[in-house]
Design a protein around this motif. Sequence first.
Motif, PDB file in Angstrom:
ATOM      1  N   MET A  25      42.050  -6.874  66.773  1.00  0.00           N
ATOM      2  CA  MET A  25      41.208  -7.900  65.413  1.00  0.00           C
ATOM      3  C   MET A  25      40.421  -8.516  65.212  1.00  0.00           C
ATOM      4  O   MET A  25      40.597  -9.665  65.839  1.00  0.00           O
ATOM      5  CB  MET A  25      42.501  -7.926  64.945  1.00  0.00           C
ATOM      6  N   ILE A  26      39.171  -8.269  64.255  1.00  0.00           N
ATOM      7  CA  ILE A  26      39.095  -9.436  63.639  1.00  0.00           C
ATOM      8  C   ILE A  26      38.885 -10.496  62.648  1.00  0.00           C
ATOM      9  O   ILE A  26      38.480  -9.346  61.725  1.00  0.00           O
ATOM     10  CB  ILE A  26      37.195  -9.619  64.181  1.00  0.00           C
ATOM     11  N   PHE A  27      39.300 -11.181  62.592  1.00  0.00           N
ATOM     12  CA  PHE A  27      39.186 -11.815  60.690  1.00  0.00           C
ATOM     13  C   PHE A  27      38.574 -12.711  60.720  1.00  0.00           C
ATOM     14  O   PHE A  27      38.644 -13.985  60.522  1.00  0.00           O
ATOM     15  CB  PHE A  27      40.789 -12.223  60.857  1.00  0.00           C
ATOM     16  N   SER A  28      37.428 -12.147  59.744  1.00  0.00           N
ATOM     17  CA  SER A  28      36.224 -12.984  58.802  1.00  0.00           C
ATOM     18  C   SER A  28      36.098 -13.087  57.257  1.00  0.00           C
ATOM     19  O   SER A  28      36.699 -12.555  56.983  1.00  0.00           O
ATOM     20  CB  SER A  28      34.523 -12.002  59.679  1.00  0.00           C
ATOM     21  N   ASP A 105      39.030 -20.008  64.597  1.00  0.00           N
ATOM     22  CA  ASP A 105      36.889 -20.756  65.123  1.00  0.00           C
ATOM     23  C   ASP A 105      36.832 -20.115  65.842  1.00  0.00           C
ATOM     24  O   ASP A 105      36.267 -20.988  66.934  1.00  0.00           O
ATOM     25  CB  ASP A 105      37.409 -21.698  64.559  1.00  0.00           C
ATOM     26  N   SER A 106      36.928 -18.532  66.531  1.00  0.00           N
ATOM     27  CA  SER A 106      36.271 -18.173  68.033  1.00  0.00           C
ATOM     28  C   SER A 106      35.150 -18.268  67.707  1.00  0.00           C
ATOM     29  O   SER A 106      34.717 -17.894  69.061  1.00  0.00           O
ATOM     30  CB  SER A 106      37.115 -16.922  67.375  1.00  0.00           C
ATOM     31  N   HIS A 107      34.844 -18.480  67.567  1.00  0.00           N
ATOM     32  CA  HIS A 107      32.530 -18.221  67.763  1.00  0.00           C
ATOM     33  C   HIS A 107      32.834 -20.069  68.529  1.00  0.00           C
ATOM     34  O   HIS A 107      31.354 -19.686  68.926  1.00  0.00           O
ATOM     35  CB  HIS A 107      32.319 -18.163  66.177  1.00  0.00           C
ATOM     36  N   LEU A 108      33.626 -20.674  68.625  1.00  0.00           N
ATOM     37  CA  LEU A 108      33.083 -21.676  69.413  1.00  0.00           C
ATOM     38  C   LEU A 108      33.482 -21.611  70.584  1.00  0.00           C
ATOM     39  O   LEU A 108      33.608 -22.620  71.392  1.00  0.00           O
ATOM     40  CB  LEU A 108      34.097 -22.929  68.629  1.00  0.00           C
ATOM     41  N   MET A 109      34.173 -19.813  70.870  1.00  0.00           N
ATOM     42  CA  MET A 109      34.519 -19.680  72.689  1.00  0.00           C
ATOM     43  C   MET A 109      32.334 -19.681  72.481  1.00  0.00           C
ATOM     44  O   MET A 109      31.641 -18.819  72.367  1.00  0.00           O
ATOM     45  CB  MET A 109      34.840 -18.413  72.542  1.00  0.00           C
ATOM     46  N   LYS A 125      46.137  -2.890  77.728  1.00  0.00           N
ATOM     47  CA  LYS A 125      47.340  -2.827  77.347  1.00  0.00           C
ATOM     48  C   LYS A 125      48.400  -1.991  75.487  1.00  0.00           C
ATOM     49  O   LYS A 125      47.653  -3.302  75.142  1.00  0.00           O
ATOM     50  CB  LYS A 125      48.037  -3.678  78.161  1.00  0.00           C
ATOM     51  N   GLY A 126      49.056  -1.764  75.404  1.00  0.00           N
ATOM     52  CA  GLY A 126      49.885  -1.056  74.741  1.00  0.00           C
ATOM     53  C   GLY A 126      50.584  -2.154  74.360  1.00  0.00           C
ATOM     54  O   GLY A 126      50.980  -2.396  72.976  1.00  0.00           O
ATOM     55  N   ASP A 127      50.815  -3.368  74.771  1.00  0.00           N
ATOM     56  CA  ASP A 127      51.719  -4.142  73.960  1.00  0.00           C
ATOM     57  C   ASP A 127      50.990  -5.508  73.801  1.00  0.00           C
ATOM     58  O   ASP A 127      52.047  -6.846  73.763  1.00  0.00           O
ATOM     59  CB  ASP A 127      52.901  -4.502  75.006  1.00  0.00           C
ATOM     60  N   THR A 128      50.239  -5.550  73.425  1.00  0.00           N
ATOM     61  CA  THR A 128      48.924  -6.464  73.462  1.00  0.00           C
ATOM     62  C   THR A 128      48.135  -6.648  72.181  1.00  0.00           C
ATOM     63  O   THR A 128      47.436  -5.968  71.419  1.00  0.00           O
ATOM     64  CB  THR A 128      48.265  -7.336  74.246  1.00  0.00           C
ATOM     65  N   LEU A 129      47.808  -8.103  70.960  1.00  0.00           N
ATOM     66  CA  LEU A 129      47.892  -8.213  70.426  1.00  0.00           C
ATOM     67  C   LEU A 129      46.363 -10.149  69.702  1.00  0.00           C
ATOM     68  O   LEU A 129      47.093 -10.756  70.803  1.00  0.00           O
ATOM     69  CB  LEU A 129      47.703  -7.697  68.782  1.00  0.00           C
ATOM     70  N   ILE A 130      45.298  -9.017  70.450  1.00  0.00           N
ATOM     71  CA  ILE A 130      44.465 -10.457  70.242  1.00  0.00           C
ATOM     72  C   ILE A 130      43.472 -10.362  68.982  1.00  0.00           C
ATOM     73  O   ILE A 130      43.281 -10.121  67.682  1.00  0.00           O
ATOM     74  CB  ILE A 130      43.235  -9.966  71.411  1.00  0.00           C
ATOM     75  N   ILE A 131      43.730 -11.665  67.651  1.00  0.00           N
ATOM     76  CA  ILE A 131      43.428 -11.372  66.434  1.00  0.00           C
ATOM     77  C   ILE A 131      42.220 -12.935  66.830  1.00  0.00           C
ATOM     78  O   ILE A 131      42.434 -13.749  67.463  1.00  0.00           O
ATOM     79  CB  ILE A 131      44.035 -11.707  65.525  1.00  0.00           C
ATOM     80  N   PHE A 132      40.429 -12.789  67.026  1.00  0.00           N
ATOM     81  CA  PHE A 132      39.884 -13.753  66.586  1.00  0.00           C
ATOM     82  C   PHE A 132      39.189 -13.999  64.483  1.00  0.00           C
ATOM     83  O   PHE A 132      39.159 -13.016  64.123  1.00  0.00           O
ATOM     84  CB  PHE A 132      38.728 -12.948  66.592  1.00  0.00           C
ATOM     85  N   ILE A 133      39.239 -15.132  64.545  1.00  0.00           N
ATOM     86  CA  ILE A 133      39.572 -15.705  63.256  1.00  0.00           C
ATOM     87  C   ILE A 133      38.410 -16.303  63.603  1.00  0.00           C
ATOM     88  O   ILE A 133      37.973 -17.478  64.081  1.00  0.00           O
ATOM     89  CB  ILE A 133      40.376 -16.424  63.136  1.00  0.00           C
ATOM     90  N   THR A 134      37.381 -15.790  62.302  1.00  0.00           N
ATOM     91  CA  THR A 134      35.652 -16.739  62.630  1.00  0.00           C
ATOM     92  C   THR A 134      35.138 -16.398  60.825  1.00  0.00           C
ATOM     93  O   THR A 134      35.190 -15.312  60.679  1.00  0.00           O
ATOM     94  CB  THR A 134      35.055 -16.030  63.467  1.00  0.00           C
ATOM     95  N   PRO A 135      34.167 -17.354  61.241  1.00  0.00           N
ATOM     96  CA  PRO A 135      33.203 -17.643  59.689  1.00  0.00           C
ATOM     97  C   PRO A 135      32.082 -17.022  59.708  1.00  0.00           C
ATOM     98  O   PRO A 135      31.220 -16.205  59.271  1.00  0.00           O
ATOM     99  CB  PRO A 135      33.443 -18.991  58.919  1.00  0.00           C
ATOM    100  N   ARG A 147      34.929  -3.593  69.856  1.00  0.00           N
ATOM    101  CA  ARG A 147      35.770  -3.406  70.730  1.00  0.00           C
ATOM    102  C   ARG A 147      36.823  -3.739  69.148  1.00  0.00           C
ATOM    103  O   ARG A 147      38.218  -3.024  69.928  1.00  0.00           O
ATOM    104  CB  ARG A 147      36.301  -3.756  71.680  1.00  0.00           C
ATOM    105  N   ALA A 148      36.830  -4.451  68.614  1.00  0.00           N
ATOM    106  CA  ALA A 148      38.093  -4.675  67.916  1.00  0.00           C
ATOM    107  C   ALA A 148      37.351  -4.329  65.880  1.00  0.00           C
ATOM    108  O   ALA A 148      36.416  -4.067  65.561  1.00  0.00           O
ATOM    109  CB  ALA A 148      37.668  -6.298  68.050  1.00  0.00           C
ATOM    110  N   GLN A 149      39.084  -4.243  65.621  1.00  0.00           N
ATOM    111  CA  GLN A 149      38.531  -3.577  63.833  1.00  0.00           C
ATOM    112  C   GLN A 149      38.694  -5.279  63.447  1.00  0.00           C
ATOM    113  O   GLN A 149      39.749  -6.199  63.798  1.00  0.00           O
ATOM    114  CB  GLN A 149      40.295  -3.036  63.850  1.00  0.00           C
TER     115      GLN A 149
END
Length: 299
Positions: A25-28, A105-109, A125-135, A147-149
């Motif tokens: 997911m992306i939290f923007s 602040d995932s944009h800093l990658m 994999k069915g048992d993982t969740l990644i949340i990218f947070i960014t302005p 590929r992210a909601q």
Amino acid sequence: MIIGNKKKIDILRQIIKSNNIPHAMIFSGPEMIGKKKIAIEFIKNIFCEELCGECYFCKSIEYNPDINIISPVEGNIEIEEIRKAKERLSLKPYHNKIKALIIDDSHLMKSDAQNAFLKMLEEPKGDTLIIFITPFREMLLKTIRSRAQEIKFSLVGNEEIEKYLISLGASSKKAKEISLISSGQIGKAINFFEDKSKMDFFNKSIEDIIFLSRSNISQRFQYAEKLKDDKIKIIEILDIWERFLRREILLKVFNYKSSVNYSLQKTKELIDELEKIKYIIESSNINKRIAFESLLIKL
């Protein structure tokens, strides 16, 4: 307690109820509006539907072996941190339904760090969740965004900020003053209330731009020299100046006396330039002082 963005929080709760949690997911949305806090509460809600605040999952979220939170160090997220996080994600969950990774602040990658996620996102994999947070969602690779909601969060209303500050003990007058200068950023509002030095810095930065608008080039360069390459302080100043200039536009539109002798057109142009410089400083390795000086020349 989360302030604002009620509709988006309701969407997240519906995602949990549907038992159809995305693998990424992306939290923007704007800075300092509570995106990280919401991400943490979202994960808590996955593990504890009641959000009781008392169980192991609610109390241990930031120290839980199934949860990893990465934040930038000195404006960078190194690929080594991402590799370690990926290794943890590859393990089976210890206690929970899933293993989760929050990248603030995932944009800093840099691109190599972002690319490290691609295989995982292509074959989730069915048992993982990644949340990218960014302005700055556009700074994430298109392959990640596709590929992210994405959940887009908004600024918090002044009235909500005022009510919350009053609940913390602020007077109605102080709460109103802080809500007006925090520009919908609840994180900034709390900082202003809890740390007087933050408010003093804000007021000093306003005095500085008024002074610089009437100064010669030499004085402006002297101001830049004092800051040198302090990226964090420069960005804070630019953020304050942007809010000040937006307020100046309103004063001009409604024919109130303003603090700087700029036309409406020049004020708009300065805001555009300021946003551009801020973005460049945050997103690249450009010489911070040179970028800042280019703005000062135009004041």
